[in-house]
Design an enzyme around this catalytic site. Sequence first.
Site, PDB file in Angstrom:
ATOM      1  N   ASP A  40       3.051  -0.667  11.566  1.00 29.00           N
ATOM      2  CA  ASP A  40       2.777  -2.117  12.434  1.00 29.00           C
ATOM      3  C   ASP A  40       3.659  -2.864  12.463  1.00 29.00           C
ATOM      4  OD1 ASP A  40       1.623  -1.986   9.416  1.00 29.00           O
ATOM      5  OD2 ASP A  40       0.698  -3.598   9.888  1.00 29.00           O
ATOM      6  N   THR A  79       4.615   2.548   5.965  1.00 32.95           N
ATOM      7  CA  THR A  79       3.017   2.227   5.464  1.00 32.95           C
ATOM      8  C   THR A  79       2.006   3.232   6.598  1.00 32.95           C
ATOM      9  OG1 THR A  79       1.121   0.481   6.063  1.00 32.95           O
ATOM     10  CG2 THR A  79       3.668   0.460   7.288  1.00 32.95           C
ATOM     11  N   ARG A 108      -5.429  -1.613   8.800  1.00 39.36           N
ATOM     12  CA  ARG A 108      -5.095  -3.249   8.652  1.00 39.36           C
ATOM     13  C   ARG A 108      -5.645  -4.140  10.372  1.00 39.36           C
ATOM     14  NH1 ARG A 108      -3.413  -6.077   4.636  1.00 39.36           N
ATOM     15  NH2 ARG A 108      -2.712  -4.571   4.049  1.00 39.36           N
ATOM     16  N   ASP A 140       0.114   2.147   8.077  1.00 40.93           N
ATOM     17  CA  ASP A 140      -0.398   1.226   9.556  1.00 40.93           C
ATOM     18  C   ASP A 140       0.571   1.469  10.703  1.00 40.93           C
ATOM     19  OD1 ASP A 140      -3.034   0.761   8.027  1.00 40.93           O
ATOM     20  OD2 ASP A 140      -1.359  -1.192   7.501  1.00 40.93           O
ATOM     21  N   ARG A 169       0.610  -5.080  -5.078  1.00 45.51           N
ATOM     22  CA  ARG A 169       0.880  -5.919  -3.761  1.00 45.51           C
ATOM     23  C   ARG A 169       1.020  -7.006  -5.059  1.00 45.51           C
ATOM     24  NH1 ARG A 169      -1.075  -3.962   0.743  1.00 45.51           N
ATOM     25  NH2 ARG A 169      -1.798  -2.607   0.792  1.00 45.51           N
ATOM     26  N   GLY A 182       0.632  -0.787  -0.220  1.00 43.72           N
ATOM     27  CA  GLY A 182       0.198   0.188   0.125  1.00 43.72           C
ATOM     28  C   GLY A 182       0.901   1.445  -0.367  1.00 43.72           C
ATOM     29  N   ASP A 220       5.326  -4.616   5.832  1.00 46.93           N
ATOM     30  CA  ASP A 220       5.651  -6.407   6.680  1.00 46.93           C
ATOM     31  C   ASP A 220       5.725  -7.125   4.888  1.00 46.93           C
ATOM     32  OD1 ASP A 220       2.838  -6.533   6.594  1.00 46.93           O
ATOM     33  OD2 ASP A 220       3.513  -7.133   8.693  1.00 46.93           O
TER      34      ASP A 220
HETATM   35  O1  F6P Z   1      -1.795  -1.671   4.561  1.00 50.99           O
HETATM   36  C1  F6P Z   1      -2.065  -0.420   4.116  1.00 50.99           C
HETATM   37  C2  F6P Z   1      -3.841  -0.607   3.686  1.00 50.99           C
HETATM   38  O2  F6P Z   1      -4.435   1.030   3.540  1.00 50.99           O
HETATM   39  C3  F6P Z   1      -4.113  -0.791   5.392  1.00 50.99           C
HETATM   40  O3  F6P Z   1      -4.796   0.188   6.337  1.00 50.99           O
HETATM   41  C4  F6P Z   1      -5.654  -1.667   4.433  1.00 50.99           C
HETATM   42  O4  F6P Z   1      -5.879  -2.515   5.055  1.00 50.99           O
HETATM   43  C5  F6P Z   1      -5.242  -2.219   3.376  1.00 50.99           C
HETATM   44  O5  F6P Z   1      -3.937  -1.153   2.862  1.00 50.99           O
HETATM   45  C6  F6P Z   1      -5.380  -1.707   2.107  1.00 50.99           C
HETATM   46  O6  F6P Z   1      -5.067  -2.310   1.164  1.00 50.99           O
HETATM   47  P1  F6P Z   1      -6.037  -2.154  -0.507  1.00 50.99           P
HETATM   48  O7  F6P Z   1      -5.599  -0.769  -1.281  1.00 50.99           O
HETATM   49  O8  F6P Z   1      -5.079  -2.792  -1.163  1.00 50.99           O
HETATM   50  O9  F6P Z   1      -7.203  -2.223  -0.400  1.00 50.99           O
END
Ligand code: F6P
Length: 328
Positions: free
Chosen positions: A134, A130, A176, A132, A76, A15, A107
């Site tokens: 995390d 990120t 997340r 998050d 991703r 992300g 991660d």
């Molecule tokens: O890891 C960053 C994040 O924005 C999280 O907070 C969220 O759960 C996820 O990515 C959403 O991912 P995507 O943009 O692939 O839907």
Amino acid sequence: MSTNIKRIGVLTSGGDAPGMNAAVRAVVRSAAFYKIECAAIYQGYQGLIDNKVKMMNARGVNNIINKGGTILKSARCLEFRTKEGRKKAFETIQKHQIDGLVVIGGDGSFTGAMIFQSEYNIPVMGIPGTIDNDIYGTTHTIGYDTALNTVIGAIDKIRDTAISHNRLFFVEVMGRDAGHIALNAGIGAGAEEVLIPEENMGLERLLESLKRSEKSGKSSSIVVIAEGDKSGKNVFEIAEYVEKNLPYYDVRVSVLGHMQRGGSPTCFDRVLASRMGVFAVESLLAGKSNMMVGLKNEEMILSPFEKAIKGKSEINKDLIRVSDILTI
Ligand code: F6P
């Protein structure tokens, strides 16, 4: 500096997060400073697999420090999880004579980097990017501070309309499986309650708390819910449950979603990304690999990928206490 690294590659993965561009700029310019070359890899690991590589000099990263998103684009990448995908990626590395890699991501990206490093022995350095926050091994990830400010800005606006209509708002924020955004933004925006995965308060306690609020004369309220909350209900179901049990509340839901990932990075994130980018290049040149740069007690530190991935970035329990006290 003690290695034979002459050319490094840099990519952003997972992300996107505000401040990733500032990190890319710092990596590219540090490479130029130390007189090595830098190859930009587009679209994360997918770009390594598909050979999307372009040489980048110090001027190639002009005017990006203030920009959200990532100029390198991100992905991703499922293919990189396969042996065949990583083989193709290594072929690109060889083709472009890249002898060190900087991965800016979360991660999942570091897990990929660790496997890649172990299979092909290419030096890799991670930069945590990120929203998050995390990741173990750093008190702050790039993008987290900007996301917090975006969230409190949004909640401040929601508060205006909540007050005007005497309404109770449930605001879902990203993160997340982590509650860092929810807890910090909840305190910063003066939320009534904060529901985070690390601390399952239970819906009964939420009802009790909202009852108390109503009795104490509050006419509007904001409840912040982390997307990874473990109450077993999603934000809409929680809102419905509360509305059913406390019919005097006029309830609305707001899911902030991907707006939390966008926007111009805060000064904090720009400085953090700049420091991390410089330190990542210097660490690679010093012969370090398979590690992530991080911030601890105002200093740059390194942690092995394994720890960064498996360790837990704990919630600060004192923040929970503060939040509880202030919602009296
Ligand atoms: O890891 C960053 C994040 O924005 C999280 O907070 C969220 O759960 C996820 O990515 C959403 O991912 P995507 O943009 O692939 O839907």
